[in-house]
Write a protein that holds these residues in place. Structure first.
Motif, PDB file in Angstrom:
ATOM      1  N   ASP A  41      12.604   8.561   1.542  1.00  0.00           N
ATOM      2  CA  ASP A  41      12.112   7.765   2.674  1.00  0.00           C
ATOM      3  C   ASP A  41      11.583   6.409   2.264  1.00  0.00           C
ATOM      4  N   MET A  42      11.014   6.318   1.041  1.00  0.00           N
ATOM      5  CA  MET A  42      10.311   5.099   0.666  1.00  0.00           C
ATOM      6  C   MET A  42      10.980   4.303  -0.449  1.00  0.00           C
ATOM      7  N   ASN A  43      12.024   4.838  -1.085  1.00  0.00           N
ATOM      8  CA  ASN A  43      12.667   4.120  -2.163  1.00  0.00           C
ATOM      9  C   ASN A  43      13.273   2.817  -1.641  1.00  0.00           C
ATOM     10  N   MET A  89       0.827  -1.199   0.000  1.00  0.00           N
ATOM     11  CA  MET A  89       0.000   0.000   0.000  1.00  0.00           C
ATOM     12  C   MET A  89       0.867   1.257   0.000  1.00  0.00           C
ATOM     13  N   GLU A  90       1.911   1.255   0.819  1.00  0.00           N
ATOM     14  CA  GLU A  90       2.792   2.424   0.918  1.00  0.00           C
ATOM     15  C   GLU A  90       3.547   2.650  -0.395  1.00  0.00           C
ATOM     16  N   MET A  91       4.002   1.569  -1.014  1.00  0.00           N
ATOM     17  CA  MET A  91       4.711   1.695  -2.264  1.00  0.00           C
ATOM     18  C   MET A  91       3.791   2.188  -3.376  1.00  0.00           C
ATOM     19  N   TYR A  92       2.527   1.775  -3.322  1.00  0.00           N
ATOM     20  CA  TYR A  92       1.551   2.264  -4.307  1.00  0.00           C
ATOM     21  C   TYR A  92       1.369   3.772  -4.160  1.00  0.00           C
ATOM     22  N   ILE A  93       1.240   4.241  -2.916  1.00  0.00           N
ATOM     23  CA  ILE A  93       1.085   5.676  -2.663  1.00  0.00           C
ATOM     24  C   ILE A  93       2.338   6.427  -3.122  1.00  0.00           C
ATOM     25  N   HIS A  94       3.495   5.852  -2.819  1.00  0.00           N
ATOM     26  CA  HIS A  94       4.762   6.457  -3.233  1.00  0.00           C
ATOM     27  C   HIS A  94       4.813   6.628  -4.749  1.00  0.00           C
ATOM     28  N   GLN A  95       4.439   5.561  -5.480  1.00  0.00           N
ATOM     29  CA  GLN A  95       4.465   5.611  -6.940  1.00  0.00           C
ATOM     30  C   GLN A  95       3.439   6.605  -7.474  1.00  0.00           C
TER      31      GLN A  95
END
Length: 200
Positions: A191-193, A164-170
């Motif tokens: 922070d999320m890469n 979910m977090e990676m989807y938001i990041h993308q």
């Protein structure tokens, strides 16, 4: 005729499951959901691992743990450890966190598992954590601390939450089309890469 036999068989297994779970305070609605998910193997599966009850909405770790202990599951059973780790993490993220330090999740798990007759073993809890990672239920990161490579520490999250977090990041990266958004996107990126975080 076959449909009548199938219907009888289904009701028979549902009745056996109800007799098995109703004394433990599981509602008829929850019993129906359990039967729907596990069919006629439900009782066998519950005897092997009562913590599968936590897969059913409305049945948390504490209720499943109470049933498991009554069914004779040992307090150091690895399924109990794994289920408690997930419960502890979900309690932690209830405060708005998405990552947890290793020592935090070990501490939470120890507090929940402890009983009058059982003192949790930290090595066993770590084993449960590694099994959850191997099963792709949880994910492990190495995050830098104050940009010091010698002070990096392990962080954990569920694989579902990570996705979910990676989807938001993308999503944010895909919509970073103006200069005003760029500083925010750069911060999110660092922070999320996954390459920066060191997902392992």
């Amino acid at each position: 005729m076959k449909s009548i036999v199938d219907s009888y068989s289904k009701n028979k297994h549902l009745k056996l499951l109800a007799n098995f779970l109703l004394p433990h305070g599981i509602t008829p609605n929850a019993i129906a959901k359990i039967h729907l998910q596990f069919q006629d193997r439900a009782i066998d599966e519950l005897n092997k691992n009562p913590y599968i009850l936590t897969m059913i909405k409305g049945i948390g770790f504490k209720k499943a743990d109470n049933i498991a202990i009554k069914l004779g599951i040992k307090e150091d059973d690895i399924n109990r450890i794994k289920s408690d780790l997930l419960f502890g993490f979900n309690e932690f993220i209830g405060d708005g966190h998405t990552l947890i330090k290793k020592e935090q999740i070990l501490g939470l798990c120890s507090d929940i598992l402890k009983t009058d007759t059982y003192e949790p073993n930290e090595n066993l809890i770590e084993e449960g954590l590694e099994l959850l990672i191997a099963d792709n239920i949880m994910s492990k990161f190495l995050l830098p601390e104050n940009q010091d490579p010698y002070r990096r520490h392990s962080m954990y999250t569920t694989t579902r939450l990570l996705s979910m977090e990676m989807y938001i990041h993308q999503f944010f990266k895909n919509h970073a089309f103006n200069k005003k958004s760029r500083p925010i996107i750069d911060h999110i990126d660092s922070d999320m890469n996954p390459r920066y975080c060191g997902i392992i």
